[in-house]
Design a protein around this motif. Sequence first.
Motif, PDB file in Angstrom:
ATOM      1  N   THR A 294     -64.891  73.319 130.036  1.00  8.80           N
ATOM      2  CA  THR A 294     -64.292  71.989 129.983  1.00  8.80           C
ATOM      3  C   THR A 294     -62.779  72.065 129.848  1.00  8.80           C
ATOM      4  O   THR A 294     -62.260  72.751 128.960  1.00  8.80           O
TER       5      THR A 294
ATOM      6  N   TRP B 223     -72.965  68.428 127.033  1.00 10.52           N
ATOM      7  CA  TRP B 223     -72.881  67.284 127.945  1.00 10.52           C
ATOM      8  C   TRP B 223     -72.705  67.678 129.412  1.00 10.52           C
ATOM      9  O   TRP B 223     -72.821  66.843 130.295  1.00 10.52           O
TER      10      TRP B 223
ATOM     11  N   THR C 137     -68.950  67.908 122.720  1.00 12.18           N
ATOM     12  CA  THR C 137     -69.501  67.681 124.058  1.00 12.18           C
ATOM     13  C   THR C 137     -70.099  68.954 124.659  1.00 12.18           C
ATOM     14  O   THR C 137     -70.303  69.024 125.872  1.00 12.18           O
TER      15      THR C 137
ATOM     16  N   THR D 241     -69.787  68.577 130.597  1.00 11.82           N
ATOM     17  CA  THR D 241     -68.485  67.980 130.879  1.00 11.82           C
ATOM     18  C   THR D 241     -67.546  69.003 131.513  1.00 11.82           C
ATOM     19  O   THR D 241     -67.395  70.117 131.005  1.00 11.82           O
ATOM     20  N   THR D 242     -66.898  68.607 132.609  1.00 14.26           N
ATOM     21  CA  THR D 242     -65.890  69.470 133.229  1.00 14.26           C
ATOM     22  C   THR D 242     -64.484  69.092 132.777  1.00 14.26           C
ATOM     23  O   THR D 242     -63.606  69.951 132.681  1.00 14.26           O
TER      24      THR D 242
ATOM     25  N   GLU E  75     -69.035  66.417 135.195  1.00 18.36           N
ATOM     26  CA  GLU E  75     -68.915  65.124 134.527  1.00 18.36           C
ATOM     27  C   GLU E  75     -67.527  64.988 133.908  1.00 18.36           C
ATOM     28  O   GLU E  75     -67.039  65.906 133.257  1.00 18.36           O
ATOM     29  N   ILE E  76     -66.896  63.860 134.111  1.00 17.04           N
ATOM     30  CA  ILE E  76     -65.593  63.551 133.532  1.00 17.04           C
ATOM     31  C   ILE E  76     -65.787  62.528 132.418  1.00 17.04           C
ATOM     32  O   ILE E  76     -66.405  61.478 132.622  1.00 17.04           O
ATOM     33  N   VAL E  77     -65.248  62.830 131.239  1.00 17.42           N
ATOM     34  CA  VAL E  77     -65.411  61.959 130.076  1.00 17.42           C
ATOM     35  C   VAL E  77     -64.039  61.534 129.563  1.00 17.42           C
ATOM     36  O   VAL E  77     -63.171  62.389 129.332  1.00 17.42           O
TER      37      VAL E  77
END
Length: 204
Positions: free
Chosen positions: A41, A18, A15, A20-21, A1-3
């Motif tokens: 991340t 989440w 995060t 998130t990567t 996931e990109i945020v």
Amino acid sequence: EIVNLQSLSGITTDTTAWGTTTLSATNSVAGSVDVTVAAGTAVTASNSFAGGTVSVTNGTSQVVSGVGGSVTLAGATGAVAATASAVGNADVLINGGTSVTATVTGSTDTGLVTIGATSAPTGAVVVTSSGNYTDGAGVGRGAIAVTGGTTVSITQTTGITASEISAASTDTSNFTLTQAAVTVNGTANTTSVTVSNAATVAVV
């Protein structure tokens, strides 16, 4: 996931859960940036608000920039790159990471640059730091301290501009800018240390 997070008044987020990567956090106008992420991340964080702080905890990599406020980075498992401009008396504190690059401009009397105090980096460490002189008073620099790194390179310059030299030469005052004390504590992985530290500069 990109945020991707953007704010005009500060960002505070965790995060960790989440998945998130990649996290990008960008702030301006007011406030600070404070992010905590999971170990997997990659983080990019910037704060263009003058005086706003930036803090990043954990992540595979950390790429961070700030203006006039402290920068506090910890827990990266990969490369760390920090740019702190117009930093004044604010501190730049970095713990962890493999390679660490810190570019600091406009530092004055009490602004510290401290790398590896509680968790030493395991790769190359490069620190570039410049001061900020204002005619009318003597100026010092906060200390630079590095612990760890395979190779360590520290370059310190005065930050005195040509226009400042010209202005100072027309008055009758005489002040100095004294560069920061530099301390490097190697670990078993440290193979070389290079320090370029200009002498005290007399401004007439």
